[in-house]
Design an enzyme around this catalytic site. Structure first.
Site, short mmCIF file in Angstrom:
data_model
loop_
_atom_site.label_atom_id
_atom_site.label_comp_id
_atom_site.label_asym_id
_atom_site.label_seq_id
_atom_site.Cartn_x
_atom_site.Cartn_y
_atom_site.Cartn_z
CG HIS A 245 -1.97 -1.08 1.18
ND1 HIS A 245 -2.76 -1.32 0.07
CD2 HIS A 245 -2.33 -2.00 2.10
CE1 HIS A 245 -3.57 -2.34 0.33
NE2 HIS A 245 -3.33 -2.78 1.54
CG HIS B 196 5.06 -5.51 3.36
ND1 HIS B 196 4.79 -5.02 4.61
CD2 HIS B 196 3.89 -5.45 2.68
CE1 HIS B 196 3.52 -4.66 4.68
NE2 HIS B 196 2.94 -4.92 3.53
FE FE2 Z 1 0.79 -4.80 3.57
#
Ligand code: FE2
Length: 246
Positions: A69, A150
């Site tokens: 994001h 991530h």
């Molecule tokens: Fe994430």
């Protein structure tokens, strides 16, 4: 010489931001951390604004990492071009704004931070994070190297840990918002945990009001995700690293 790194898991929405503003500096003192890294890509639930990034840095973070994001709030794009303290994943497409790694001066020596993003059950556009990690290791000469992956899949994060074992100081995972109970020193000396967990509402689904998540899984039309109410947790890990790590 020992060097203590405090890594904080994904900060979710206003509840997570409030916890960081109120507690991070105190926690930095308590853990005697020399360097603090916070994953901030969910500060606005989806994305982070420049003001939120400034708040996390003001609260004591040295570097903010992002993930899938990264560009959820488009106003971050110009900010990313101007700062070295907020990193988006290094293996995004080359035309992505911002940078994915940098080197920071500290009293203990230079520290490189590398942000990577996984691909299992995630977007297919990033480059192979394993090949990118190996490529970057050929370029980075800092005394300490810290790597965040991530990613959704525990296997992808563990494999990254073993790939980099003995070659970097620490590797940790973010993104799933659920902490894993596998803090360990890998055989060649690299500190590792599969996922740090999140900084956000405890009685939630990944920080979000449970009813919104349930509705989505039931196949209903859903409204915008909102952070849950109630008590807030702050999750993270402290890595004590030294030059013998690699
Ligand atoms: Fe994430």
């Amino acid at each position: 010489m020992e060097f203590k790194v405090l890594a904080i898991g994904d900060v979710v929405g206003n509840p997570g931001m409030e916890r960081v503003r109120r507690k991070l500096r105190q926690l930095k003192r308590k853990t005697e951390a020399d360097f603090v890294i916070v994953n901030g890509e969910n500060a606005s639930v989806v994305g982070i604004t420049p003001d939120q990034a400034e708040d996390i840095l003001d609260a004591g973070a040295d570097v903010i990492t992002l993930g899938n994001h990264s560009f959820g709030k488009r106003e971050i794009v110009d900010y990313l071009e101007d700062t070295s303290r907020v990193l988006r994943p290094a293996n995004l497409a080359p035309q992505a704004p911002g940078r994915g790694w940098d080197v920071y001066e500290t009293k203990a020596g230079d520290v490189a931070v590398v942000d990577l993003i996984g691909r299992c059950n995630m977007d297919y556009t990033p480059d192979n994070p394993f090949l990118m990690a190996e490529k970057l290791l050929g370029q980075v000469t800092a005394k300490f190297i810290l790597v965040e992956i991530h990613a959704e899949a525990t296997s992808e994060k563990l494999a990254m840990g073993y790939l980099l074992d003995g070659r970097v100081s620490a590797v940790w995972g973010t993104h799933t918002h659920v902490p894993t109970a596998d803090c360990q020193v890998l055989p060649q000396g690299t500190g590792f945990v599969t996922d740090l967990g999140m900084t956000g509402p405890m009685q939630s689904v990944l920080g979000i009001r449970p009813e919104l998540s349930i509705a989505k899984f039931r196949g209903e039309l859903t409204s915008r995700y909102e952070p849950a109410d109630g008590p807030v947790q702050l999750c993270g890990a402290v890595f004590t690293v030294d030059t013998r790590t690699r």
